[in-house]
Design a protein around this motif. Structure first.
Motif, PDB file in Angstrom:
ATOM      1  N   ASP A   1     -90.825 -28.822  -5.190  1.00 37.96           N
ATOM      2  CA  ASP A   1     -90.417 -27.419  -5.100  1.00 37.96           C
ATOM      3  C   ASP A   1     -90.051 -26.886  -6.482  1.00 37.96           C
ATOM      4  OD1 ASP A   1     -90.818 -27.555  -2.415  1.00 37.96           O
ATOM      5  OD2 ASP A   1     -88.702 -27.562  -1.851  1.00 37.96           O
ATOM      6  N   TYR A   2     -90.510 -25.680  -6.758  1.00 37.26           N
ATOM      7  CA  TYR A   2     -90.213 -25.005  -8.032  1.00 37.26           C
ATOM      8  C   TYR A   2     -89.294 -23.833  -7.728  1.00 37.26           C
ATOM      9  CZ  TYR A   2     -90.989 -23.133 -12.730  1.00 37.26           C
ATOM     10  OH  TYR A   2     -90.818 -22.699 -14.020  1.00 37.26           O
ATOM     11  N   ILE A   3     -88.097 -23.876  -8.303  1.00 36.58           N
ATOM     12  CA  ILE A   3     -87.075 -22.880  -7.990  1.00 36.58           C
ATOM     13  C   ILE A   3     -87.004 -21.862  -9.119  1.00 36.58           C
ATOM     14  CG2 ILE A   3     -84.628 -22.531  -7.492  1.00 36.58           C
ATOM     15  CD1 ILE A   3     -84.643 -25.509  -6.510  1.00 36.58           C
ATOM     16  N   ASP A   4     -87.402 -20.640  -8.791  1.00 38.21           N
ATOM     17  CA  ASP A   4     -87.449 -19.582  -9.797  1.00 38.21           C
ATOM     18  C   ASP A   4     -86.562 -18.394  -9.424  1.00 38.21           C
ATOM     19  OD1 ASP A   4     -88.345 -18.413 -12.202  1.00 38.21           O
ATOM     20  OD2 ASP A   4     -89.867 -17.255 -11.128  1.00 38.21           O
ATOM     21  N   LYS A   5     -86.022 -18.428  -8.218  1.00 36.20           N
ATOM     22  CA  LYS A   5     -85.172 -17.334  -7.751  1.00 36.20           C
ATOM     23  C   LYS A   5     -83.763 -17.845  -7.518  1.00 36.20           C
ATOM     24  CE  LYS A   5     -89.056 -14.984  -5.491  1.00 36.20           C
ATOM     25  NZ  LYS A   5     -89.599 -14.468  -4.206  1.00 36.20           N
ATOM     26  N   GLU A   6     -82.862 -16.924  -7.272  1.00 30.68           N
ATOM     27  CA  GLU A   6     -81.485 -17.311  -6.988  1.00 30.68           C
ATOM     28  C   GLU A   6     -81.447 -18.253  -5.785  1.00 30.68           C
ATOM     29  OE1 GLU A   6     -78.726 -16.815  -8.682  1.00 30.68           O
ATOM     30  OE2 GLU A   6     -79.890 -15.783 -10.218  1.00 30.68           O
ATOM     31  N   LEU A   7     -80.629 -19.276  -5.889  1.00 29.02           N
ATOM     32  CA  LEU A   7     -80.485 -20.257  -4.820  1.00 29.02           C
ATOM     33  C   LEU A   7     -79.005 -20.549  -4.640  1.00 29.02           C
ATOM     34  CD1 LEU A   7     -82.054 -22.398  -2.985  1.00 29.02           C
ATOM     35  CD2 LEU A   7     -81.623 -24.007  -4.863  1.00 29.02           C
ATOM     36  N   SER A   8     -78.527 -20.486  -3.422  1.00 26.13           N
ATOM     37  CA  SER A   8     -77.111 -20.783  -3.194  1.00 26.13           C
ATOM     38  C   SER A   8     -76.875 -22.281  -3.327  1.00 26.13           C
ATOM     39  CB  SER A   8     -76.679 -20.309  -1.808  1.00 26.13           C
ATOM     40  OG  SER A   8     -77.240 -21.138  -0.802  1.00 26.13           O
ATOM     41  N   TYR A   9     -75.648 -22.631  -3.684  1.00 27.37           N
ATOM     42  CA  TYR A   9     -75.304 -24.051  -3.785  1.00 27.37           C
ATOM     43  C   TYR A   9     -75.495 -24.741  -2.443  1.00 27.37           C
ATOM     44  CZ  TYR A   9     -72.807 -28.395  -4.375  1.00 27.37           C
ATOM     45  OH  TYR A   9     -72.494 -29.737  -4.410  1.00 27.37           O
ATOM     46  N   SER A  10     -75.098 -24.093  -1.355  1.00 30.33           N
ATOM     47  CA  SER A  10     -75.196 -24.706  -0.030  1.00 30.33           C
ATOM     48  C   SER A  10     -76.643 -25.027   0.331  1.00 30.33           C
ATOM     49  CB  SER A  10     -74.577 -23.795   1.031  1.00 30.33           C
ATOM     50  OG  SER A  10     -73.169 -23.744   0.882  1.00 30.33           O
ATOM     51  N   LYS A  11     -77.577 -24.143  -0.067  1.00 28.41           N
ATOM     52  CA  LYS A  11     -78.986 -24.416   0.216  1.00 28.41           C
ATOM     53  C   LYS A  11     -79.493 -25.591  -0.617  1.00 28.41           C
ATOM     54  CE  LYS A  11     -80.545 -19.936   1.954  1.00 28.41           C
ATOM     55  NZ  LYS A  11     -81.482 -18.788   1.760  1.00 28.41           N
ATOM     56  N   PHE A  12     -79.083 -25.656  -1.884  1.00 28.92           N
ATOM     57  CA  PHE A  12     -79.467 -26.793  -2.717  1.00 28.92           C
ATOM     58  C   PHE A  12     -78.899 -28.081  -2.131  1.00 28.92           C
ATOM     59  CE2 PHE A  12     -78.502 -29.713  -6.262  1.00 28.92           C
ATOM     60  CZ  PHE A  12     -79.787 -29.928  -6.722  1.00 28.92           C
ATOM     61  N   PHE A  13     -77.666 -28.019  -1.687  1.00 27.32           N
ATOM     62  CA  PHE A  13     -76.978 -29.163  -1.095  1.00 27.32           C
ATOM     63  C   PHE A  13     -77.764 -29.689   0.108  1.00 27.32           C
ATOM     64  CE2 PHE A  13     -73.902 -30.976   1.866  1.00 27.32           C
ATOM     65  CZ  PHE A  13     -73.097 -31.751   1.063  1.00 27.32           C
TER      66      PHE A  13
END
Length: 431
Positions: free
Chosen positions: A30-42
């Motif tokens: 996965d390539y993350i280029d937009k805002e991502l919440s910590y909870s989603k990353f978790f």
């Protein structure tokens, strides 16, 4: 961490790591280029132990991305020399092999930069070999530089929290190497997570999901030094090589950050003159992997010196000493590590109730506040689970806990009392 993430994982004993089969035939993460919440990353990466890549937007404001790099995107040797000059730095020779690593020497920073400039001028070659500045504790040597900030996704970092408390070490590193420098096949210390940000240059990563490394062992059980070596095709030496999946190959561009999960063995190449910042880190999501690693390390030591078991009264203590010399930690220090992590979170949750944050450092206060009380409670539950595992472990039971910094039963009760009291004060139920 938000309430939903907490309640989804607060009752977990075994971390919900899904199969890694999706990575056996894929060459994409996965390539993350937009805002991502910590909870989603978790939930999407930490818990399942899956890799991902963050775009350069997450490092664009770092001072080092501006100050250490020329307008052409190359290392700014002049600026780097102004900052670090005579600083002693560790330098490995990528052309030499010592056991399964590259031998290191310490040299003044300016001497390495002089070498690097000559290396470039000579068409990326040198009679001195390919030298690679690596594992340099720049943040520890220059605590006021503040040339980067740890992204919030990687801020739940028990490993550096512990060493910062002791003020003796850390696992935050700077790497600087010419085109062609590389790091041999390995998994990270204590089977920790790592994140690595390219300040300039490009890297090629070759990653194997956990478990695949066993197919790469030779007939003696040793892992290869170089997974691209032709000798791995020798079935007499590497009998299970054909059973391993192809490595996940990732090209990391300047400014990008790769998240390398626990236990993913990897080999890394600098495709250009490259500077990177790397952290190793642990938290409640992978502490069980560290605990399993420590048990495996001790078991290996015990097998090696089994023949002296009945001739030494202190055989078990000697096993711990050897284990610490080989892996950097023993069961006693692991218990101290858990104690500090737990005490900091109990102090934080109690401070949330009383408004008094004087029991821990400002930096740690900021980190715990950002992650919130749900994360602190999750951390405490994970520590409690590992302490329960320790209490059931026969090797840990042999210790005299009267002199230990961790009194396991007492700590368990304190954790339970803290979680219960903060629930009673609605800290863990607030919106």
């Amino acid at each position: 961490m938000d309430r939903d993430a907490y309640h989804n994982c607060s009752s977990l004993v075994k971390m919900p790591r899904q199969s890694y089969e999706q990575f056996w035939s894929s060459h994409f993460v996965d390539y993350i280029d937009k805002e991502l919440s910590y909870s989603k990353f978790f939930k999407k990466y930490l818990l399942p132990n899956h890799p991902c890549m963050f775009s350069r937007r997450f490092t664009q404001d770092w001072k080092c991305r501006k100050q250490w790099v020329t307008e052409e995107g190359k290392p700014n040797f002049q600026k780097l020399l102004q900052e670090f000059d005579e600083t002693p730095v560790p330098v490995a020779n990528c052309n030499a092999k010592e056991y399964n690593a590259n031998p290191k020497q310490v040299m003044p920073f300016k001497e390495f930069i002089h070498y690097w400039k000559e290396y470039i001028q000579n068409g990326h070659s040198s009679p001195k070999g390919c030298l690679y500045l690596k594992d340099w504790h720049m943040s520890r040597d220059f605590p006021d530089h503040n040339v980067y900030t740890t992204p919030v996704f990687f801020s739940s970092d028990w490993l550096n929290e512990y060493w910062d408390t002791l003020e003796v070490d850390d696992y935050r590193f700077v790497y600087m190497g010419p085109k062609g420098s590389w790091t041999p096949f390995h998994a990270d210390v204590f089977r920790s997570y790592s994140w690595s940000a390219n300040i300039c240059g490009r890297k090629k990563w070759m990653l194997y999901p956990p478990g695949q490394e066993d197919f790469l062992r030779d007939t003696h059980g040793n892992l290869p030094y170089d997974v691209t070596s032709a000798e791995l095709q020798d079935r007499g030496l590497f009998p299970q090589f054909d059973e391993a999946c192809q490595p996940l190959e990732i090209i990391q561009e300047a400014g990008e950050i790769i998240f390398v999960p626990s236990g993913w063995h990897h080999q890394v190449y600098n495709l250009e003159d490259t500077i990177s910042i790397n952290h190793n880190w642990l938290n409640g999501c992978n502490i069980d992997i560290m605990w399993q690693f420590l048990q495996n390390e001790l078991s290996s030591v015990q097998k090696e010196i089994e023949e002296w078991r009945n001739t030494m009264d202190s055989w078990h203590q000697h096993c711990q000493v050897i284990m610490k010399a080989c892996s950097g930690i023993d069961y006693s220090e692991f218990a101290s590590f858990l104690k500090i992590v737990a005490e900091n979170r109990m102090a934080f949750l109690n401070a949330c109730s009383s408004g008094d944050s004087s029991d821990y450092s400002r930096h740690l206060s900021e980190t715990l506040t950002t992650l919130g009380p749900y994360h602190a409670a999750f951390d405490l539950q994970r520590v409690a689970h590992i302490i329960e595992c320790l209490l059931c472990n026969e090797d840990f039971k042999r210790f005299d806990h009267s002199t230990s910094t961790l009194q396991p039963e007492t700590m368990l009760q304190q954790i339970r009392d803290t979680i219960q009291s903060t629930r009673g004060q609605h800290l863990l139920y607030q919106e």
